[in-house]
Write a protein that holds these residues in place. Structure first.
Motif, PDB file in Angstrom:
ATOM      1  N   SER A  43      -7.192 -17.269 -26.241  1.00 11.83           N
ATOM      2  CA  SER A  43      -6.794 -17.236 -25.579  1.00 11.83           C
ATOM      3  C   SER A  43      -6.642 -15.057 -25.026  1.00 11.83           C
ATOM      4  N   MET A  44      -6.175 -14.055 -26.338  1.00 10.73           N
ATOM      5  CA  MET A  44      -6.263 -12.517 -25.595  1.00 10.73           C
ATOM      6  C   MET A  44      -7.993 -12.624 -25.330  1.00 10.73           C
ATOM      7  N   HIS A  45      -9.251 -13.091 -25.766  1.00  6.73           N
ATOM      8  CA  HIS A  45      -9.907 -12.687 -25.773  1.00  6.73           C
ATOM      9  C   HIS A  45     -10.800 -13.524 -24.108  1.00  6.73           C
ATOM     10  N   GLY A  46      -9.817 -13.962 -24.364  1.00  5.98           N
ATOM     11  CA  GLY A  46     -10.370 -14.429 -22.586  1.00  5.98           C
ATOM     12  C   GLY A  46      -9.852 -14.218 -21.343  1.00  5.98           C
ATOM     13  N   ILE A  47      -9.182 -14.005 -21.913  1.00  6.26           N
ATOM     14  CA  ILE A  47      -7.780 -13.294 -20.742  1.00  6.26           C
ATOM     15  C   ILE A  47      -8.527 -11.942 -20.324  1.00  6.26           C
ATOM     16  N   SER A  48      -8.488 -11.152 -21.961  1.00  7.67           N
ATOM     17  CA  SER A  48      -9.163  -9.750 -21.727  1.00  7.67           C
ATOM     18  C   SER A  48     -10.608  -9.474 -20.339  1.00  7.67           C
ATOM     19  N   GLU A  49     -11.104 -10.393 -21.353  1.00  7.10           N
ATOM     20  CA  GLU A  49     -12.197 -10.625 -19.918  1.00  7.10           C
ATOM     21  C   GLU A  49     -12.224 -10.485 -18.782  1.00  7.10           C
ATOM     22  N   ILE A  50     -11.057 -11.245 -18.211  1.00  2.00           N
ATOM     23  CA  ILE A  50     -10.694 -11.433 -16.907  1.00  2.00           C
ATOM     24  C   ILE A  50      -9.968  -9.936 -16.235  1.00  2.00           C
ATOM     25  N   MET A  51      -9.002  -9.651 -16.808  1.00  2.00           N
ATOM     26  CA  MET A  51      -8.144  -8.615 -16.939  1.00  2.00           C
ATOM     27  C   MET A  51      -9.759  -7.576 -16.400  1.00  2.00           C
ATOM     28  N   GLY A  52     -10.586  -7.309 -17.952  1.00  2.00           N
ATOM     29  CA  GLY A  52     -10.990  -6.735 -17.936  1.00  2.00           C
ATOM     30  C   GLY A  52     -12.339  -6.107 -16.654  1.00  2.00           C
ATOM     31  N   ALA A  53     -13.148  -7.063 -16.063  1.00  2.00           N
ATOM     32  CA  ALA A  53     -13.557  -7.568 -14.826  1.00  2.00           C
ATOM     33  C   ALA A  53     -12.641  -6.477 -14.052  1.00  2.00           C
ATOM     34  N   LEU A  54     -11.462  -5.763 -13.790  1.00  2.00           N
ATOM     35  CA  LEU A  54     -10.404  -5.458 -12.633  1.00  2.00           C
ATOM     36  C   LEU A  54     -11.021  -3.655 -12.504  1.00  2.00           C
ATOM     37  N   PRO A  55     -11.259  -3.156 -13.867  1.00  2.00           N
ATOM     38  CA  PRO A  55     -11.337  -2.083 -13.365  1.00  2.00           C
ATOM     39  C   PRO A  55     -12.781  -1.434 -12.579  1.00  2.00           C
ATOM     40  N   GLU A  56     -13.879  -2.103 -13.420  1.00  3.00           N
ATOM     41  CA  GLU A  56     -14.926  -1.788 -12.610  1.00  3.00           C
ATOM     42  C   GLU A  56     -15.574  -2.637 -10.852  1.00  3.00           C
ATOM     43  N   LYS A  57     -14.445  -3.597 -10.855  1.00  5.43           N
ATOM     44  CA  LYS A  57     -14.315  -4.346  -9.123  1.00  5.43           C
ATOM     45  C   LYS A  57     -13.919  -3.016  -8.451  1.00  5.43           C
ATOM     46  N   GLU A  58     -13.457  -2.275  -9.321  1.00  7.58           N
ATOM     47  CA  GLU A  58     -12.695  -0.945  -8.287  1.00  7.58           C
ATOM     48  C   GLU A  58     -13.828  -0.122  -8.086  1.00  7.58           C
ATOM     49  N   TRP A  59     -15.061  -0.224  -8.417  1.00  6.23           N
ATOM     50  CA  TRP A  59     -16.395   0.613  -8.061  1.00  6.23           C
ATOM     51  C   TRP A  59     -16.969   0.284  -7.335  1.00  6.23           C
ATOM     52  N   ARG A 106      -0.038 -18.661 -16.731  1.00  8.90           N
ATOM     53  CA  ARG A 106       1.448 -18.111 -16.752  1.00  8.90           C
ATOM     54  C   ARG A 106       1.513 -17.107 -17.771  1.00  8.90           C
ATOM     55  N   ASP A 107       1.456 -17.633 -18.571  1.00  7.35           N
ATOM     56  CA  ASP A 107       2.140 -16.707 -19.960  1.00  7.35           C
ATOM     57  C   ASP A 107       1.262 -15.335 -20.148  1.00  7.35           C
ATOM     58  N   LEU A 108       0.426 -14.275 -19.199  1.00  7.11           N
ATOM     59  CA  LEU A 108      -0.282 -12.839 -18.284  1.00  7.11           C
ATOM     60  C   LEU A 108       0.836 -13.389 -18.054  1.00  7.11           C
ATOM     61  N   PHE A 109       1.214 -13.336 -16.627  1.00  2.34           N
ATOM     62  CA  PHE A 109       1.431 -12.971 -15.703  1.00  2.34           C
ATOM     63  C   PHE A 109       3.871 -12.277 -16.154  1.00  2.34           C
ATOM     64  N   SER A 110       3.499 -13.698 -17.596  1.00  2.00           N
ATOM     65  CA  SER A 110       5.316 -13.343 -17.883  1.00  2.00           C
ATOM     66  C   SER A 110       5.460 -12.202 -18.853  1.00  2.00           C
ATOM     67  N   GLY A 111       4.343 -11.897 -19.258  1.00  2.00           N
ATOM     68  CA  GLY A 111       4.182 -11.187 -20.831  1.00  2.00           C
ATOM     69  C   GLY A 111       4.068 -11.516 -21.798  1.00  2.00           C
ATOM     70  N   ASP A 112       4.424 -12.580 -21.842  1.00  2.98           N
ATOM     71  CA  ASP A 112       4.275 -13.640 -23.345  1.00  2.98           C
ATOM     72  C   ASP A 112       2.127 -12.940 -23.516  1.00  2.98           C
ATOM     73  N   LEU A 113       1.733 -12.651 -22.690  1.00  2.00           N
ATOM     74  CA  LEU A 113       0.118 -12.846 -23.988  1.00  2.00           C
ATOM     75  C   LEU A 113      -0.363 -12.040 -23.848  1.00  2.00           C
ATOM     76  N   LYS A 114      -0.272 -11.213 -24.663  1.00  2.00           N
ATOM     77  CA  LYS A 114      -1.067  -9.793 -23.726  1.00  2.00           C
ATOM     78  C   LYS A 114      -2.618  -9.936 -23.340  1.00  2.00           C
ATOM     79  N   PHE A 115      -2.820  -8.267 -23.022  1.00  2.00           N
ATOM     80  CA  PHE A 115      -4.176  -8.439 -22.369  1.00  2.00           C
ATOM     81  C   PHE A 115      -4.767  -7.361 -23.715  1.00  2.00           C
TER      82      PHE A 115
END
Ligand SMILES: CC(C)(COP(=O)(O)OP(=O)(O)OC[C@H]1O[C@@H](n2cnc3c(N)ncnc32)[C@H](O)[C@@H]1OP(=O)(O)O)[C@@H](O)C(=O)NCCC(=O)NCCSC(=O)Cc1ccccc1
Length: 317
Positions: A43-59, A106-115
């Motif tokens: 779940s940490m790996h999966g959510i990191s891929e999704i959050m990881g899209a954001l820095p490059e999306k800015e470009w 939801r765990d990501l948004f509450s801070g229970d799951l780290k990315f």
């Protein structure tokens, strides 16, 4: 017959499969320790891929040419796809606990799951966009190929596809960096500045060497169950061995003047990153943590109607 097996017999059979390098599948019996370690990791790996899209999306809107725009757009799309694939794998594992992908989000948004620590960082220039592809994807390939033979079949199969795509991503990043490194002084400076900015985050990428930093480490568990083969420190050393010579050959300066390769120990000796800062960053107190989480939550809520329409009870049309 299997219903009559005792817990000990199940465990003995499970460990035999692990020892024989047989794959464990989603519906197979598995000890809680194995299931929970996989849920946490995937779940940490999966959510990191999704959050990881954001820095490059800015470009995407700011890429310097149409060709670069198409390249970075395709990469962003791939990373989201990796995230979706992995969250499905995690969801299957969470079935006995009655949890779904909705809970992971939801765990990501509450801070229970780290990315992942790297995706809390800023990407202020096109040099950063190239460096993410070159070195962050390069680090991801090293950590993920370490798990290509993972004992859990669904994760190993997902990683096979993910690693193949990450190789394209690293080549995309390398192409951006090579073009800048061969360019004007200003372009060369963009790369060096990005390296200086990202060095500490790249050292942190593979996690602390042991449990002293975070108070817990699942390295022993994941190695015992053959989910991975190498420790965090071995992966970091592999990263140095692959990338330090490449960085030097591009005329880049390492941000750590004390770093050297110890021939006797066959190890890179380097300045430790600030691990207390690492803990702060992954607690969502990094430079971009809050902004990116807000963006993720906004788009999750805005797209709720799509999930609703696709759910078995939802209305389509
Ligand atoms: C190797 C490691 C990262 C760390 O090994 P572990 O066995 O977990 O180490 P250990 O148990 O000793 O850790 C203790 C505690 O510290 C936490 N923690 C540790 N390190 C980090 C960290 N760096 N960041 C944040 N937290 C970290 C850890 O969760 C644990 O927390 P707890 O105290 O339990 O709450 C492992 O999780 C892994 O292989 N992950 C799968 C691959 C993956 O996630 N890939 C990256 C994303 S995809 C990508 O990059 C592609 C891409 C590129 C460009 C754009 C878009 C996408």
């Amino acid at each position: 017959m299997s219903l009559q097996m005792t817990e000990e017999e199940h465990m003995a059979r499970f460990m035999k499969k692990i020892e024989n390098d047989e794959k464990i599948e989603a519906d197979d019996w598995m000890p809680d320790e194995y299931r929970n370690a996989l849920i946490k990791l995937i779940s940490m790996h999966g959510i990191s891929e999704i959050m990881g899209a954001l820095p490059e999306k800015e470009w995407v809107p700011k890429a310097p040419s149409l060709r670069r725009k198409l390249g970075i757009m395709a990469k962003v799309q791939d990373e989201m796809g990796h995230g979706q694939l992995l969250l499905r794998v995690a969801e299957d594992l969470m079935k006995p606990y009655g949890k779904t992908r909705e809970h992971i989000m939801r765990d990501l948004f509450s801070g229970d799951l780290k990315f992942h620590n790297v995706f809390h960082m800023e990407a202020p220039t096109w040099g950063d966009a190239g460096l993410i592809g070159w070195l962050v994807d390069g680090a991801a390939i090293i950590s993920q190929t370490n798990m290509l033979g993972a004992s859990y079949g669904p994760y190993a199969r997902a990683l096979k596809r993910i690693c193949a795509e990450e190789v394209f991503h690293a080549q995309h990043g390398e192409a951006i960096i090579m073009a800048l490194a061969e360019g004007t002084d200003e372009q060369k400076a963009l790369v060096q500045d990005a390296v200086n900015r990202w060095w500490e985050a790249l050292l942190m990428f593979f996690g602390p060497a042991d449990a002293k930093t975070t108070g817990s480490s699942k390295q022993d568990i994941t190695i015992k169950y053959k989910i991975r083969t190498k420790t965090n420190e071995q992966l970091r050393q592999d990263f140095f061995t692959k990338y330090v010579p490449r960085m030097l050959s591009l005329g880049l300066t390492l941000p750590d003047e004390t770093m050297y390769y110890d021939e006797e120990q066959k190890l890179w000796v380097y300045k430790q990153p600030d691990w207390s800062r690492f803990k702060e960053i992954i607690r969502n107190n990094g430079p971009k943590s809050k902004e990116r989480l807000r963006l993720r939550e906004l788009s999750y809520d805005n797209n709720a109607w799509v999930r609703e329409a696709l759910s078995p009870s939802g209305r389509v049309g």
